[in-house]
Scaffold this active site. Structure first.
Site, PDB file in Angstrom:
ATOM      1  N   ARG A 135      -6.811   7.259  -4.575  1.00  0.00           N
ATOM      2  CA  ARG A 135      -5.528   7.744  -5.093  1.00  0.00           C
ATOM      3  C   ARG A 135      -5.590   7.981  -6.595  1.00  0.00           C
ATOM      4  O   ARG A 135      -4.815   8.768  -7.136  1.00  0.00           O
ATOM      5  CB  ARG A 135      -4.417   6.729  -4.788  1.00  0.00           C
ATOM      6  CG  ARG A 135      -4.091   6.560  -3.315  1.00  0.00           C
ATOM      7  CD  ARG A 135      -2.917   5.602  -3.116  1.00  0.00           C
ATOM      8  NE  ARG A 135      -3.043   4.894  -1.843  1.00  0.00           N
ATOM      9  CZ  ARG A 135      -3.012   3.584  -1.698  1.00  0.00           C
ATOM     10  NH1 ARG A 135      -2.847   2.804  -2.761  1.00  0.00           N
ATOM     11  NH2 ARG A 135      -3.135   3.038  -0.507  1.00  0.00           N
ATOM     12  N   TRP A 173       1.795   2.488   3.569  1.00  0.00           N
ATOM     13  CA  TRP A 173       1.237   2.384   4.912  1.00  0.00           C
ATOM     14  C   TRP A 173       0.129   1.344   4.970  1.00  0.00           C
ATOM     15  O   TRP A 173      -0.084   0.703   5.998  1.00  0.00           O
ATOM     16  CB  TRP A 173       0.752   3.747   5.394  1.00  0.00           C
ATOM     17  CG  TRP A 173       1.890   4.534   5.956  1.00  0.00           C
ATOM     18  CD1 TRP A 173       2.596   5.521   5.343  1.00  0.00           C
ATOM     19  CD2 TRP A 173       2.500   4.329   7.230  1.00  0.00           C
ATOM     20  NE1 TRP A 173       3.606   5.953   6.161  1.00  0.00           N
ATOM     21  CE2 TRP A 173       3.571   5.245   7.329  1.00  0.00           C
ATOM     22  CE3 TRP A 173       2.252   3.469   8.292  1.00  0.00           C
ATOM     23  CZ2 TRP A 173       4.392   5.324   8.451  1.00  0.00           C
ATOM     24  CZ3 TRP A 173       3.067   3.544   9.414  1.00  0.00           C
ATOM     25  CH2 TRP A 173       4.111   4.458   9.498  1.00  0.00           C
ATOM     26  N   GLU A 174      -0.548   1.166   3.863  1.00  0.00           N
ATOM     27  CA  GLU A 174      -1.510   0.059   3.783  1.00  0.00           C
ATOM     28  C   GLU A 174      -0.774  -1.262   3.977  1.00  0.00           C
ATOM     29  O   GLU A 174      -1.248  -2.168   4.669  1.00  0.00           O
ATOM     30  CB  GLU A 174      -2.220   0.099   2.432  1.00  0.00           C
ATOM     31  CG  GLU A 174      -3.433  -0.799   2.321  1.00  0.00           C
ATOM     32  CD  GLU A 174      -4.150  -0.641   0.997  1.00  0.00           C
ATOM     33  OE1 GLU A 174      -4.999  -1.502   0.696  1.00  0.00           O
ATOM     34  OE2 GLU A 174      -3.865   0.322   0.254  1.00  0.00           O
ATOM     35  N   GLY A 175       0.423  -1.358   3.387  1.00  0.00           N
ATOM     36  CA  GLY A 175       1.245  -2.550   3.559  1.00  0.00           C
ATOM     37  C   GLY A 175       1.756  -2.700   4.976  1.00  0.00           C
ATOM     38  O   GLY A 175       1.779  -3.813   5.529  1.00  0.00           O
TER      39      GLY A 175
END
Length: 553
Positions: A135, A173-175
């Site tokens: 990112r 979305w990682e979370g």
């Protein structure tokens, strides 16, 4: 009589033959449906976590048994360990040499194929999900790396590589994936739990889920469930459904989830070094006293603009923690948080009115490493003990720490961990207490590496989420098999009936033939000679019947 006997034998043979066919058909039908329903198909999936410092491979497998339950996914085990491999450096380092990106992943693809049956590989999805490291690089570099992977990776592996499965995922979305993984490992999605979560629909019984904080190198994530009746409105509120049916609310959850890009421990060190450089410019020097390193440890730092300076450790952990706090709560904040209109987390992120001190929370990654590897305090969180142990460790001379390491007194820590431990322990505790307002004394926080003996990774949550429709596919297939089997069962009675009619027909024909073909004595008793009978047969045009009977004789 010989012809009649032949017809009788034929009839019996036909009956036995048809009966055998029907029996074989019935047994085969039952066997087929039992094999399909009892021995469910095992499926496989591969996911690569392309993080800031390296890429890790995970291989999973599952057997979907019911569309009313969550898909049961487990890691593939080899030699009593989950199949996992990490390679370095991070995928983001290929931003300047994108043509080498796919080749960089070859060892991971080859390892995965070793643990997946050859006939399953074309149906095994491969996910390449990049996180914070990717990112942070320029957009043109991101696109170049992704294009190379999407084009070249299918040439490297026989597994299923789809363009949409190779991407940079949003931090939230990682979370979400991490939240799914920890609650899945804890059994919070099982239907056997009964306590209702406050605010869920009436009569909807399920376990109260836990929250999680994942502290990585470049970013941090937080995720926890909100009651359905919570009116907090934010871009950080996400509704997810883990079930395979969109109309089923049992596995539907409302989450607060967000990412703090640039607030992982390694990015925290960079922020800290920038403040040190700013102070050094005011002093017109090249060496600065650093409270966040062990006593007398020296580190040369090269900034992005090429400037160099030296950090010299003083080992004052309390002062270090105070300096770190300033990095989380800079004087410039959002107007919303300044006006105290809403509760905010660090980074000026509006937060729901739920005290995290009262929420069962699990800390991952650096929350485990920074409390466990050196301090030996992983598990149930105790702020006082962590502060005390950190102060003792950082107050030591670096030469003393090196000597202790050579004696294997820090078996879980490499040299880089020993050098950065002071800062990292200050960073994670400040994020928890100053960033998320978790009380130092009364809280339900704990750091973990494994749950139920299994290492919890967001990759597991990602696989559960993206494969959630598999049970629906298999249940639909099984339903078709059952319906086909039921339809075939309805044909058994007609088959028996037709076989009986056929056998009866053959017997009648045989009987008729025996009456027509009686011997000379019986014909004489009726006043008939062979010649007369034969003539009459021709006269009555029985030629076709004779030919028919001769064919059977």
């Amino acid at each position: 009589m010989r012809v009649s006997r032949r017809f009788t034998i034929l009839a019996i043979t036909a009956m036995i033959f048809l009966s055998l066919i029907i029996c074989i058909y019935a047994v085969a039908a039952h066997t087929t449906v039992n094999v399909i329903l009892q021995k469910q198909e095992r499926s496989y999936g591969v996911i690569c976590d392309a993080g800031s410092t390296g890429t890790r491979l995970f291989v999973y497998n599952w057997v979907s048994t019911s569309d009313s339950e969550l898909i049961q996914i487990e890691p593939v085990i080899y030699d009593n360990k989950p199949v996992m491999k990490k390679i370095s450096p991070g995928l983001s380092t290929f931003g300047t040499k994108p043509d080498e990106a796919a080749e960089y992943l070859r060892p991971l693809m080859e390892l995965a194929e070793l643990h997946i049956p050859e006939e399953k590989r074309p149906y095994t999805p491969v996910f390449i999900f990049a996180t914070a490291g990717m990112r942070l690089i320029p957009d043109e570099q991101k696109e170049a790396v992704l294009t190379n992977l999407r084009t070249e990776l299918p040439k490297i592996t026989s597994m299923q590589v789809l363009k949409e499965h190779i991407r940079i995922i949003e931090g939230k979305w990682e979370g979400i994936y991490s939240w799914i993984a920890v609650n899945y490992a804890l059994g919070k999605f099982n239907r056997t739990f009964t306590p209702d979560f406050p605010g869920t629909s009436p009569g909807q019984q399920r376990s109260k889920t836990v929250g999680m904080i994942d502290m990585g190198g470049a970013s941090a994530q937080i995720a926890f469930e909100l009651p359905d009746n919570d009116d907090f409105n934010s871009i950080n509120v996400e509704n997810i459904n883990l079930g395979c049916r969109e109309d089923d609310s049992l596995f539907r959850y409302k989450l607060f989830v967000t990412t703090f890009l640039g607030y992982g421990v390694n990015e925290g060190i960079r922020k800290y070094e920038k403040t040190l450089m700013a102070k050094l410019k005011d002093q017109n020097g090249t060496v600065i006293q650093d409270d966040c390193m062990p006593l007398n440890l020296h580190k040369t730092v090269t900034m992005e603009n090429g400037d160099n300076f030296v950090r010299r450790g003083t080992g004052n952990w309390d002062t270090c923690a105070a300096e770190v706090k300033k990095l989380l709560n800079p004087e410039t904040s959002s107007e919303v948080c300044k006006a105290e209109v809403a509760k905010c987390y660090f980074g000026a992120v509006p937060a729901p009115n739920i005290p995290l001190s009262n929420v069962e929370m699990y800390g991952f990654s650096e929350y485990w490493y920074s409390t466990h590897d050196v301090l030996g305090l992983g598990g149930q969180y105790n702020a006082e003990n962590i502060a005390k142990k950190s102060e003792q460790y950082c107050g030591q001379r670096w030469s003393t720490i090196q000597a202790a390491s050579k004696k294997n007194l820090y078996p879980r820590a490499d040299e880089e961990r020993l050098k950065t431990q002071c800062f990292k322990s200050a960073w994670i505790t400040s994020v928890l207490h100053d960033g998320f307002s978790v009380d130092k004394t009364h809280n339900k926080f704990q750091s973990v590496s494994t749950i139920a003996g299994q290492e919890v990774q967001w990759a597991l949550g990602a696989m559960i989420y993206h494969m959630r429709f598999f049970p629906l596919r298999d249940s639909t297939r099984n339903l078709i098999v059952k319906e086909t089997h039921s339809a075939s069962e309805s044909l058994w009675a007609p088959l028996f009936f037709l076989s009986a009619v056929f056998c009866l027909f053959v017997l009648v024909c045989a009987k008729e033939h025996s009456l027509l073909c009686f011997d000379d004595k019986r014909r004489a008793s009726f006043g008939l000679t062979r010649r007369q009978y034969s003539y009459k047969m021709l006269k009555e045009d029985r030629t076709s019947s004779s030919a028919f009977l001769e064919n059977f004789a």
